[in-house]
Design a protein around this motif. Structure first.
Motif, short mmCIF file in Angstrom:
data_model
loop_
_atom_site.label_atom_id
_atom_site.label_comp_id
_atom_site.label_asym_id
_atom_site.label_seq_id
_atom_site.Cartn_x
_atom_site.Cartn_y
_atom_site.Cartn_z
N MET A 56 0.83 -1.19 0.00
CA MET A 56 0.00 0.00 0.00
C MET A 56 0.87 1.25 0.00
N TYR A 57 1.89 1.29 0.87
CA TYR A 57 2.74 2.48 0.92
C TYR A 57 3.53 2.65 -0.36
N GLY A 58 3.95 1.53 -0.96
CA GLY A 58 4.65 1.60 -2.23
C GLY A 58 3.76 2.16 -3.33
N TRP A 59 2.50 1.77 -3.33
CA TRP A 59 1.56 2.27 -4.33
C TRP A 59 1.39 3.78 -4.18
N ILE A 60 1.25 4.24 -2.92
CA ILE A 60 1.10 5.68 -2.67
C ILE A 60 2.36 6.41 -3.10
N PHE A 61 3.53 5.87 -2.73
CA PHE A 61 4.80 6.53 -3.06
C PHE A 61 5.00 6.60 -4.57
N ARG A 62 4.62 5.57 -5.30
CA ARG A 62 4.76 5.58 -6.76
C ARG A 62 3.85 6.61 -7.41
N HIS A 63 2.72 6.91 -6.81
CA HIS A 63 1.76 7.82 -7.42
C HIS A 63 1.94 9.28 -6.99
N LEU A 64 2.86 9.54 -6.08
CA LEU A 64 3.15 10.93 -5.72
C LEU A 64 3.98 11.56 -6.84
N PRO A 65 3.74 12.85 -7.13
CA PRO A 65 4.46 13.49 -8.24
C PRO A 65 5.88 13.91 -7.85
N GLY A 66 6.75 13.99 -8.84
CA GLY A 66 8.07 14.57 -8.65
C GLY A 66 9.17 13.57 -8.40
N PRO A 67 10.38 14.11 -8.20
CA PRO A 67 11.53 13.25 -7.90
C PRO A 67 11.44 12.71 -6.47
N LYS A 68 12.41 11.87 -6.13
CA LYS A 68 12.36 11.16 -4.84
C LYS A 68 12.32 12.12 -3.65
N TRP A 69 13.13 13.20 -3.68
CA TRP A 69 13.15 14.12 -2.54
C TRP A 69 11.79 14.81 -2.38
N LEU A 70 11.11 15.09 -3.47
CA LEU A 70 9.79 15.72 -3.40
C LEU A 70 8.73 14.72 -2.91
N LYS A 71 8.88 13.46 -3.31
CA LYS A 71 7.97 12.43 -2.83
C LYS A 71 8.07 12.25 -1.33
N ILE A 79 5.65 13.10 4.00
CA ILE A 79 5.66 13.70 5.34
C ILE A 79 4.45 14.60 5.53
N LEU A 80 4.13 15.39 4.50
CA LEU A 80 2.95 16.26 4.60
C LEU A 80 1.65 15.45 4.71
N LEU A 81 1.56 14.36 3.98
CA LEU A 81 0.38 13.50 4.06
C LEU A 81 0.24 12.88 5.46
N ILE A 82 1.33 12.39 6.00
CA ILE A 82 1.30 11.80 7.34
C ILE A 82 0.92 12.85 8.37
N ALA A 83 1.50 14.05 8.27
CA ALA A 83 1.17 15.12 9.22
C ALA A 83 -0.30 15.53 9.10
N GLY A 84 -0.80 15.62 7.88
CA GLY A 84 -2.20 16.00 7.68
C GLY A 84 -3.17 14.96 8.20
N ILE A 85 -2.89 13.70 7.94
CA ILE A 85 -3.77 12.64 8.43
C ILE A 85 -3.73 12.57 9.95
#
Length: 58
Positions: free
Chosen positions: A1-16, A21-27
């Motif tokens: 599940m986390y891999g699927w989310i990480f693959r679908h986030l936009p941008g390079p690795k540092w932006l992902k 982190i922003l998603l975890i903080a928001g949730i």
């Protein structure tokens, strides 16, 4: 599940990583501010079922 989310986030690795982190903080914020207080008010989860002896000595 986390891999699927990480693959679908936009941008390079540092932006992902920043997005993750922003998603975890928001949730976490939403759970602590809205979900957990609603559950505590709706379901009486802290009510003890064992009676404690009275200290007044009645």
């Amino acid at each position: 599940m986390y891999g699927w989310i990480f693959r679908h986030l936009p941008g390079p690795k540092w932006l992902k990583v920043i997005w993750a982190i922003l998603l975890i903080a928001g949730i976490t914020y939403l759970l602590l501010e809205y979900a957990f207080p609603w559950v505590q008010d709706t379901f009486d989860l802290v009510d003890n079922t064992i009676d404690t002896p009275s200290t007044t000595g009645g």
